[in-house]
Design a protein around this motif. Structure first.
Motif, short mmCIF file in Angstrom:
data_model
loop_
_atom_site.label_atom_id
_atom_site.label_comp_id
_atom_site.label_asym_id
_atom_site.label_seq_id
_atom_site.Cartn_x
_atom_site.Cartn_y
_atom_site.Cartn_z
N GLU A 49 -2.95 4.09 0.06
CA GLU A 49 -3.59 3.72 -1.21
C GLU A 49 -2.85 2.63 -1.96
O GLU A 49 -3.42 1.57 -2.25
N TYR A 50 -1.54 2.86 -2.27
CA TYR A 50 -0.85 1.94 -3.16
C TYR A 50 -0.68 0.55 -2.54
O TYR A 50 -0.97 -0.47 -3.19
N VAL B 128 1.49 5.97 -0.52
CA VAL B 128 2.03 4.61 -0.44
C VAL B 128 1.36 3.84 0.68
O VAL B 128 0.96 2.68 0.53
N GLN C 25 5.76 -5.70 -6.16
CA GLN C 25 5.10 -4.41 -5.95
C GLN C 25 5.44 -3.83 -4.57
O GLN C 25 5.70 -2.63 -4.44
N LEU D 200 7.48 -0.30 -3.60
CA LEU D 200 7.01 0.71 -2.64
C LEU D 200 8.04 0.94 -1.54
O LEU D 200 8.25 2.08 -1.11
#
Length: 312
Positions: free
Chosen positions: A234-235, A231, A269, A273
């Motif tokens: 990367e995300y 998280v 988004q 997360l």
């Protein structure tokens, strides 16, 4: 007194608050205090909802300014801390937990910096050039018998002095530049909306807390730890990078899907997360709490037996 008008006024006050704390005026405590006073005043007049987004933005403000050159900005940071106390008093009590975590991280960082500066070994005086020849392979004058050997010893001393002087005058190599921290750069990136930077600040704190807690439980290699790192590394950066590729003038106005703009999709988004990391914290809390619950049952059984013995 103001009726329904207090709510649109609160929305404008929220925009003013974001423009101050995430702009250049965020370095001035007077501007921070004025913007916070407007938000607090409208919340007191009936728009009590406004303290929650203002408190989220305040986390982003601390995350972007408290860990970099804070000695120059401490009046503005202190004004922000006072504003946070008013926000909590007006209903944003949840702010105390992320503020406490951020404060502990800040104290640890400052203490480590001060300790490093205090314990740094002072640079000693360079060795005397006259003492170097013997250490470099020369010998004291007089230990040779012939004149030729004494001349050779003097030449060796001169060469050793020259080499020592050259070493002292050569500047040390420049340290390699540190790898950039994506989260820190995004928190200061004014291309992102204020609410997105606030979400990133909260996500930064939650992922650090989750990883630290999992490490304390000996689960640094678990699936939950892998997800928390993904998280953070990367995300979240991928979502921000995709948003930054949109045209700046259209990112917050042009619909991309189901009437949602790029700004709306980024916010959704980041919310996903944040919820995912919160689920990790909740799950690990239950796992870590089993030891405490077991100890509670032991104490209850132990003292219940002691009470029965006293009654007998």
């Amino acid at each position: 007194m103001f009726g329904w008008m207090v709510h649109p006024l609160a929305a404008f006050a929220l925009m003013f608050w974001a423009s101050v704390i995430f702009g250049r005026r965020g370095r001035e405590w007077q501007a921070v205090a004025l913007a916070a006073g407007v938000v607090v005043g409208l919340a007191a007049l009936g728009a009590d909802w406004v303290v929650h987004p203002a408190a989220g933005m305040l986390l982003g403000f601390f995350g972007s300014r408290a860990f970099h050159r804070w000695r120059e900005r401490w009046p503005a940071l202190l004004a922000g801390l006072v504003a946070g106390a008013f926000f909590m008093a007006l209903g944003a009590g949840w702010l105390i937990f992320p503020l406490a975590v951020m404060g502990m991280i800040w104290l640890f960082t400052v203490a480590f910096t001060w300790s490093s500066e205090k314990n740094a070994a002072p640079l000693g005086a360079p060795p005397s050039v006259s003492a170097l020849p013997e250490q470099g392979g020369g010998f004291p004058l007089g230990s040779f018998g012939s004149r030729e050997e004494k001349v050779a010893a003097k030449a060796a001393r001169r060469e050793a002095r020259r080499q020592a002087k050259a070493r002292l005058e050569t500047p040390p190599p420049a340290p390699a530049p540190a790898a950039p921290d994506l989260f820190t750069s995004y928190l200061r990136d004014e291309r992102l909306p204020g609410e997105a930077r606030a979400q990133l600040a909260a996500l930064n704190l939650r992922t650090r807390e989750a990883l630290a807690y999992l490490d304390s439980l000996g689960q640094s290699g678990s699936e939950a730890a892998y997800l928390a790192r993904a998280v953070r590394d990367e995300y979240a950066p991928t979502a921000v990078q995709a948003y930054l590729k949109l045209p700046p003038t259209l990112a917050g106005t042009a619909p991309l899907q189901d009437g949602k703009t790029g700004r709306d999709l980024l916010r959704e988004q980041l919310d996903l997360l944040l919820n995912a990391v919160q689920d990790i914290l909740n799950t690990t809390l239950q796992a870590g709490g089993q030891e405490l619950l077991t100890h509670q049952r032991f104490l209850e059984d132990r003292f219940r037996k002691a009470r029965r013995d006293l009654e007998v």
